[in-house]
Write a protein that holds these residues in place. Structure first.
Motif, PDB file in Angstrom:
ATOM      1  N   ALA A  80      97.675  70.993 103.426  1.00 57.53           N
ATOM      2  CA  ALA A  80      98.217  72.022 104.303  1.00 57.53           C
ATOM      3  C   ALA A  80      99.136  72.962 103.541  1.00 57.53           C
ATOM      4  CB  ALA A  80      98.972  71.378 105.464  1.00 57.53           C
ATOM      5  N   ARG A  81      99.783  72.455 102.507  1.00 59.51           N
ATOM      6  CA  ARG A  81     100.637  73.298 101.673  1.00 59.51           C
ATOM      7  C   ARG A  81      99.820  74.152 100.706  1.00 59.51           C
ATOM      8  NH1 ARG A  81     106.129  73.319 103.211  1.00 59.51           N
ATOM      9  NH2 ARG A  81     106.584  71.310 104.220  1.00 59.51           N
ATOM     10  N   LEU A  82      98.650  73.646 100.323  1.00 61.38           N
ATOM     11  CA  LEU A  82      97.829  74.352  99.340  1.00 61.38           C
ATOM     12  C   LEU A  82      96.813  75.298  99.982  1.00 61.38           C
ATOM     13  CD1 LEU A  82      97.130  71.337  96.935  1.00 61.38           C
ATOM     14  CD2 LEU A  82      98.668  73.265  96.504  1.00 61.38           C
ATOM     15  N   LEU A  83      96.366  74.969 101.192  1.00 67.38           N
ATOM     16  CA  LEU A  83      95.349  75.757 101.874  1.00 67.38           C
ATOM     17  C   LEU A  83      95.954  76.467 103.080  1.00 67.38           C
ATOM     18  CD1 LEU A  83      92.458  73.112 101.792  1.00 67.38           C
ATOM     19  CD2 LEU A  83      92.879  74.961 100.152  1.00 67.38           C
ATOM     20  N   VAL A  84      95.164  77.267 103.741  1.00 63.44           N
ATOM     21  CA  VAL A  84      95.606  78.021 104.920  1.00 63.44           C
ATOM     22  C   VAL A  84      94.830  77.513 106.136  1.00 63.44           C
ATOM     23  CG1 VAL A  84      96.228  80.069 103.590  1.00 63.44           C
ATOM     24  CG2 VAL A  84      93.899  79.837 104.469  1.00 63.44           C
ATOM     25  N   PRO A  85      95.331  77.773 107.365  1.00 58.41           N
ATOM     26  CA  PRO A  85      94.615  77.313 108.560  1.00 58.41           C
ATOM     27  C   PRO A  85      93.154  77.753 108.617  1.00 58.41           C
ATOM     28  CG  PRO A  85      96.822  78.042 109.149  1.00 58.41           C
ATOM     29  CD  PRO A  85      96.634  78.378 107.693  1.00 58.41           C
ATOM     30  N   GLU A  86      92.847  78.918 108.071  1.00 56.29           N
ATOM     31  CA  GLU A  86      91.472  79.416 108.117  1.00 56.29           C
ATOM     32  C   GLU A  86      90.525  78.503 107.344  1.00 56.29           C
ATOM     33  OE1 GLU A  86      88.949  83.529 107.230  1.00 56.29           O
ATOM     34  OE2 GLU A  86      91.108  83.418 106.844  1.00 56.29           O
ATOM     35  N   ASP A  87      91.006  77.925 106.226  1.00 59.90           N
ATOM     36  CA  ASP A  87      90.159  77.010 105.449  1.00 59.90           C
ATOM     37  C   ASP A  87      89.786  75.786 106.287  1.00 59.90           C
ATOM     38  OD1 ASP A  87      90.154  78.559 103.132  1.00 59.90           O
ATOM     39  OD2 ASP A  87      92.051  77.709 102.452  1.00 59.90           O
ATOM     40  N   PHE A  88      90.761  75.245 107.002  1.00 60.72           N
ATOM     41  CA  PHE A  88      90.495  74.075 107.837  1.00 60.72           C
ATOM     42  C   PHE A  88      89.578  74.440 109.004  1.00 60.72           C
ATOM     43  CE2 PHE A  88      94.377  72.878 105.646  1.00 60.72           C
ATOM     44  CZ  PHE A  88      94.146  71.540 105.336  1.00 60.72           C
ATOM     45  N   GLY A  89      89.781  75.628 109.565  1.00 62.01           N
ATOM     46  CA  GLY A  89      88.908  76.074 110.651  1.00 62.01           C
ATOM     47  C   GLY A  89      87.474  76.245 110.194  1.00 62.01           C
ATOM     48  N   THR A  90      87.295  76.722 108.965  1.00 60.93           N
ATOM     49  CA  THR A  90      85.951  76.929 108.418  1.00 60.93           C
ATOM     50  C   THR A  90      85.220  75.601 108.250  1.00 60.93           C
ATOM     51  OG1 THR A  90      86.667  78.935 107.242  1.00 60.93           O
ATOM     52  CG2 THR A  90      84.647  77.868 106.473  1.00 60.93           C
ATOM     53  N   ILE A  91      85.901  74.606 107.653  1.00 57.34           N
ATOM     54  CA  ILE A  91      85.224  73.328 107.423  1.00 57.34           C
ATOM     55  C   ILE A  91      84.993  72.593 108.727  1.00 57.34           C
ATOM     56  CG2 ILE A  91      87.309  71.932 107.075  1.00 57.34           C
ATOM     57  CD1 ILE A  91      83.983  71.702 105.137  1.00 57.34           C
ATOM     58  N   VAL A  92      85.888  72.754 109.701  1.00 61.85           N
ATOM     59  CA  VAL A  92      85.694  72.120 111.006  1.00 61.85           C
ATOM     60  C   VAL A  92      84.446  72.667 111.682  1.00 61.85           C
ATOM     61  CG1 VAL A  92      86.630  71.936 113.343  1.00 61.85           C
ATOM     62  CG2 VAL A  92      88.089  71.463 111.385  1.00 61.85           C
ATOM     63  N   THR A  93      84.221  73.984 111.551  1.00 61.46           N
ATOM     64  CA  THR A  93      83.028  74.595 112.144  1.00 61.46           C
ATOM     65  C   THR A  93      81.761  73.986 111.572  1.00 61.46           C
ATOM     66  OG1 THR A  93      84.250  76.666 112.434  1.00 61.46           O
ATOM     67  CG2 THR A  93      81.839  76.771 112.573  1.00 61.46           C
ATOM     68  N   VAL A  94      81.740  73.753 110.260  1.00 61.69           N
ATOM     69  CA  VAL A  94      80.581  73.125 109.621  1.00 61.69           C
ATOM     70  C   VAL A  94      80.440  71.675 110.082  1.00 61.69           C
ATOM     71  CG1 VAL A  94      79.614  72.372 107.413  1.00 61.69           C
ATOM     72  CG2 VAL A  94      80.644  74.641 107.616  1.00 61.69           C
ATOM     73  N   GLN A  95      81.559  70.973 110.138  1.00 58.76           N
ATOM     74  CA  GLN A  95      81.518  69.555 110.514  1.00 58.76           C
ATOM     75  C   GLN A  95      81.055  69.352 111.949  1.00 58.76           C
ATOM     76  OE1 GLN A  95      85.521  68.355 109.578  1.00 58.76           O
ATOM     77  NE2 GLN A  95      85.018  67.851 107.455  1.00 58.76           N
TER      78      GLN A  95
END
Length: 551
Positions: free
Chosen positions: A33-48
């Motif tokens: 969470a310190r290294l990435l941004v919320p958009e990165d997590f949102g992107t991988i969640v969409t794929v998952q």
């Protein structure tokens, strides 16, 4: 070992494994969470969402069918493995060819490469499913838990290292593949099952019959979770989804650590006694009582510390997820009723009724969250909470009809936990009131204070209150504690004894060494040492008839 002891042993190791995995996941999640941004997590969640959904269909529910089956040998596991592997090939090709359209639909070209790489996991799932089902059937949860923790360490380290080097969302995808490969390798090492192809259609059909009901059940349960994420990703964007997913995943953490491990051994135990409704009823309500006592305090504490927890641990960029986390923490009470009810229905093969319930709940959840979207993250969170209340009521009605029980039995089961957690809530309320502006001036100190006071309060109440339904648990905990003290005392005594022996030996050796050095020093000062050195050399010279000049 009887069913009760087997379940307790299984729960113990699954809790250890889940707590270890979730703690590691939390630690690495903070780093990411310190290294990435919320958009990165949102992107991988969409794929998952898509890969997880299709993976559930590819599994066919046959892993659960193998666990529930009264008899299953290597031929059964190999036939199921063969069928699941056969599904994986066309599924991967499907993801590979739809990736360009997927990227266009979500207006993100990154998905064109990300989706096919993520889909490689489908070739690993048949292997992990077969080995995990075998371990669950044999109730060898210790091995499963250890592997889960080891895999979590490798996955977390890999993702953090790649994120550190600026790989963004790819760090999450590739780390998952690395962890999956390692997990399969370890599972194959600790499991005597030797997987090979088996095209026995009769076996596939036998397990597919029950598995299809499990799939239908999981289909609507997953649809409820994942379709909401897709709606948020499409209508509100990946950043919005990343914030909501952070709140949703954190509020699930106590249940996943302590509640989810109970499901597997309890399902196996209820399957063994599925014809004995009285014993099943006892097990059902006993599980609810224990979950209330062990899980609910985490949700009470989370409600109070949601904001400082998010701010201190994850940073200011994640603060919009604090209020949704506080709202979702109230759903913890209803999970304690939902999950045991679901396990009961599966063990009693009441999956058709559960499927109908899940369809109704799916419609309710999507409608409520779509309406709540107009009020942003908080609106969606309140809508999700409403859906959990509706789900708990619906599922308990189904359990009520299956067991022919009474509402009074439910209140009797939840009463001990409610007593303890009411005291906890009041103590935290007083602490919050007396702390004044501490939350604003020093959120980290406020967080530590609330956690410390809450933990001491709940543990004291648990051990001191005379609650008949929890007396056996209290006795067991105290016995374990006393046993731990005795072991610790023995270890300390052994450590002290070894230390004394070691120190005595070192002192003795040091004294001997110093005495010898003193003796040599005194002997050398009296010139005896030079004479002692000269005598052998003189004798050698005389023997070889060598004079002082060496001739």
């Amino acid at each position: 070992m009887d069913i009760g002891e087997s379940i307790r042993a299984g729960v113990k190791w699954l809790v250890i494994g889940n707590v270890g995995s979730r703690v590691l996941e939390f630690i690495f999640g903070v780093m990411l969470a310190r290294l990435l941004v919320p958009e990165d997590f949102g992107t991988i969640v969409t794929v998952q969402v898509f890969t997880g959904f299709v993976g559930m269909l590819a599994g066919g529910g046959m892993g659960q069918a193998l666990i529930r089956a009264k008899q299953a040998d290597n031929n059964d596991f190999n036939a199921v493995f063969t069928l699941q592997l056969a599904f994986s090939i066309p599924i991967y090709l499907g993801f590979y060819f739809i990736a360009p359209w997927f990227a266009v639909f979500f207006d993100n070209p990154l998905y064109e490469a990300l989706l096919p790489v993520s889909a490689l996991m489908f070739f690993m799932r048949p292997i992990s499913s077969a080995y995990s089902s075998w371990l669950a059937r044999e109730m060898q949860f210790k091995k499963k838990s250890v592997i889960s923790v080891l895999t979590g360490v490798v996955t977390g380290l890999s993702s953090v290292i790649m994120a550190w080097y600026g790989m963004g969302v790819w760090s999450l995808t590739l780390a998952g593949l690395i962890g999956g490969g390692l997990g399969n390798l370890l599972l194959s090492w600790v499991t005597p099952l030797k997987l090979k192809l088996n095209f026995d259609v009769a076996i596939m059909r036998k397990h597919g019959s029950y598995g299809s009901k499990i799939v239908a059940n999981d289909f609507f349960a997953r649809m409820r979770r994942e379709s909401l994420k897709l709606i948020l990703s499409k209508l509100a964007g990946p950043a919005f989804l990343g914030l909501f997913n952070k709140a949703e995943s954190l509020h699930n953490l106590p249940y996943l650590m302590l509640g989810q491990p109970v499901a597997q051994p309890v399902f196996r135990g209820m399957s063994k006694i599925q014809d004995d409704l009285d014993q099943t009823k006892y097990m059902f309500y006993r599980v609810i009582t224990l979950l209330m006592a062990y899980i609910l305090p985490f949700y009470v504490g989370l409600w109070w510390v949601a904001e400082p927890f998010i701010g201190v641990v994850y940073g200011d960029k994640w603060l919009p997820a604090a209020e949704p986390l506080k709202i979702l923490s109230m759903a913890g009470f209803f999970y304690i009723i939902i999950r045991p009810s679901s396990v009961l229905l599966m063990a009693q093969n009441k999956l058709r009724q559960e499927i109908i319930a899940l369809i109704v709940i799916l419609v309710f959840t999507l409608t409520a969250c779509f309406i709540g979207l107009d009020w942003g993250l908080e609106g969606v969170s309140w809508a999700f909470l409403a859906s959990q209340v509706f789900t708990a009521i619906y599922f308990y009605i189904l359990a009520y009809q299956t067991l022919s029980t009474r509402i009074r039995d439910l209140f009797k089961a939840i009463a001990p936990g409610l007593q303890l957690n009411t005291v906890l809530f009041l103590v935290l309320y007083i602490t919050d009131y007396l702390s004044g502006e501490l939350l604003i001036n020093s959120p980290a100190l406020y967080l530590v204070l609330m956690v410390a006071i809450g933990g001491v309060t709940y543990l004291s109440c648990f051990l001191l209150f005379k609650i008949p339904a929890l007396e056996s648990e209290k006795t067991r905990i105290l016995d374990k504690f006393n046993g731990g003290l005795k072991k610790g005392k023995r270890l300390l005594q052994r450590f002290v004894l070894i230390s004394v022996k070691l120190i005595f030996s070192l002192v003795l050796l040091s004294a001997l060494f110093l005495g010898l050095m003193t003796l040599l020093k005194n002997y050398n000062s009296s010139k005896g040492f030079e004479e002692y050195n000269f005598i052998p050399l003189q004798e050698i010279h005389e023997f070889f008839d060598v004079d002082e000049q060496g001739t």
